[in-house]
Design a protein around this motif. Structure first.
Motif, short mmCIF file in Angstrom:
data_model
loop_
_atom_site.label_atom_id
_atom_site.label_comp_id
_atom_site.label_asym_id
_atom_site.label_seq_id
_atom_site.Cartn_x
_atom_site.Cartn_y
_atom_site.Cartn_z
N GLU A 34 10.70 -21.45 -14.55
CA GLU A 34 10.68 -21.26 -13.11
C GLU A 34 10.14 -19.88 -12.76
O GLU A 34 9.43 -19.70 -11.76
CB GLU A 34 12.09 -21.47 -12.55
CG GLU A 34 12.57 -22.88 -12.73
CD GLU A 34 14.03 -23.09 -12.37
OE1 GLU A 34 14.35 -24.19 -11.90
OE2 GLU A 34 14.84 -22.17 -12.56
N ARG A 37 18.52 -18.95 -13.57
CA ARG A 37 18.42 -19.58 -12.26
C ARG A 37 19.53 -19.00 -11.39
O ARG A 37 20.68 -18.86 -11.85
CB ARG A 37 18.55 -21.09 -12.36
CG ARG A 37 18.83 -21.79 -11.03
CD ARG A 37 17.63 -21.85 -10.12
NE ARG A 37 16.82 -23.00 -10.49
CZ ARG A 37 17.05 -24.24 -10.08
NH1 ARG A 37 18.08 -24.51 -9.28
NH2 ARG A 37 16.27 -25.23 -10.46
N SER A 76 15.11 -21.36 -16.78
CA SER A 76 14.74 -20.35 -15.80
C SER A 76 13.45 -19.60 -16.13
O SER A 76 12.71 -19.24 -15.21
CB SER A 76 15.89 -19.36 -15.61
OG SER A 76 16.97 -20.01 -14.98
N CYS A 110 15.69 -16.93 -8.67
CA CYS A 110 15.61 -16.45 -10.06
C CYS A 110 16.21 -15.05 -10.17
O CYS A 110 16.02 -14.20 -9.28
CB CYS A 110 14.14 -16.43 -10.50
SG CYS A 110 13.88 -15.88 -12.19
#
Length: 403
Positions: free
Chosen positions: A82, A98, A79, A156
């Protein structure tokens, strides 16, 4: 034109196992792939192991490997990568998670007894899912927990002064009762339960159910990690690189590595993504100062998670006809000297509907030194080739002629 260009076409999760439904062939071997068939006769094929021993077979670790970053050194969680893509300002004390918005069953039973139906909520659009996330955000966001919208079902959560905790990946547990896969952290569990209450009767989900679509009715947290620190891709490899992907994970790796990130309208990570737009973005980058392009296509992986043999074959055929074929034709037409690497990051076998750590087949083509071979590009023939790369993060050196 004398400067050689370097391209990776990454079919996420493309590798698989022999399937009875395909006459004992894998989807890659079964699919109609004229571009790859032609290239395979002129290329080196082999197997590469992208997942280091003891690490989970994720697209995070695998794509880091393919880009030349040893996951054992550089991986700090999925995550956070991301989050980089979304532009989330992470502090060293933050933990990123995530936040999938998934489909769980809606029968009248306790939350823990419900079943996970679909990790992608029917590949829901970014527009719809952003509205749903806003409804969750309005009630659950505070100074400690902050939500950020991503692409499609992928979002997120930043946890201020949080803890990295082991959380189940929703794409690993389709069709299973969720009870034993829920977080042990009380507040994360509370937010998951409350998100379901917020979303289950949201107008968007009522409309989706009326249309026969899976509702996006619950937040699912996973992939926790801390702020990443990647070295410069250009300094590491001597190439100025461009990432072409619809997926925030890949774009985040690129941001962390100082690569360019192409914006491709209509690229959504699904079966009907903008394949042609990705090719144009790669060609434009290579014409405008970039030495390296990474074309990432998520569709084979998504179809593997869905357990759809037909759609996974179709995804591979789209990759061949709408990416590799046009890309090679354009590069040859421009008189470019180039080296092209085609490969998956990991397998996503239909049988298990999740990632495995098995080695994956690669195809390496050099326009200036084509080979004369008789093989085809698939798992079986790659395994019979005798070519094996045991450390996935070194394959980029083979592409860039540093070995």
């Amino acid at each position: 034109m004398s400067e050689k260009k370097y391209i990776i076409v990454l079919g996420d999760g493309m590798a698989d196992e022999p399937l009875e439904a395909l006459g004992g062939k894998t989807p890659l071997a079964y699919a109609d792939t004229p571009a790859m068939d032609k290239l395979s006769k002129l290329s080196e094929i082999g197997l590469v192991h992208t997942i280091p021993e003891g690490m989970k077979p994720g697209s995070d670790t695998a794509n880091l490997s393919v880009l030349g970053y040893d996951p054992k050194i550089y991986y700090s969680g999925r995550s956070p990568l991301e989050a980089l893509s979304i532009g989330v300002p992470m502090k060293d004390t933050d933990v990123a998670l995530r936040c999938n918005i998934v489909t769980i069953s809606e029968e009248d039973v306790p939350f823990e007894e419900r079943t996970i139906i679909d990790h992608s909520s029917g590949e829901i659009s970014t527009e719809e899912c952003t509205v749903l996330l806003e409804a969750v955000k309005e009630e659950l966001q505070d100074e400690t927990y902050q939500f950020y919208a991503g692409t499609s079902y992928r979002h997120c959560l930043i946890w201020n002064n949080g803890q990295v905790t082991d959380l189940a990946q929703p794409h690993d547990i389709p069709g299973r009762v969720i009870g034993k896969y829920l977080p042990h952290d009380e507040h994360l569990l509370y937010m998951m339960k409350r998100s379901h209450e917020i979303l289950v009767n949201h107008p968007i989900n009522i409309e989706r159910k009326q249309k026969g679509l899976n509702p996006a009715n619950c937040c699912w947290f996973w992939g926790a990690g801390t702020k990443p620190s990647l070295s410069s891709f250009e300094e590491k490899n001597g190439l100025k690189g461009m990432m072409i992907s619809a997926v925030d994970l890949l774009k985040g790796i690129a941001v962390g590595a100082g690569m360019g990130v192409a914006k491709v309208k209509g690229a959504n990570g699904g079966l009907n993504t903008n394949y042609e737009g990705k090719v144009r973005a790669a060609l434009d980058a290579l014409k405008n100062g970039y030495d390296f392009a990474y074309i990432h296509v998520e569709a084979p992986d998504e179809m593997g998670h869905q357990g759809s043999v037909e759609k996974k074959v179709q995804a591979i055929e789209y990759l061949d006809k709408r990416v590799i074929g046009p890309l090679v034709k354009a590069l040859d037409g421009e008189g470019r000297d180039y080296r092209l690497l085609v490969m998956p990051d990991h397998p996503t076998p239909i049988r298990v509907r999740t990632h495995t750590s098995d080695s994956v087949p690669y195809l390496l083509y050099d326009s200036t030194a084509p080979k004369k071979e008789s093989h085809f590009y698939n798992e079986k023939e790659a395994g019979e080739s005798g070519n094996f790369i045991s450390q996935g993060h070194t394959i980029i050196n083979k592409l860039t002629e540093r070995v």
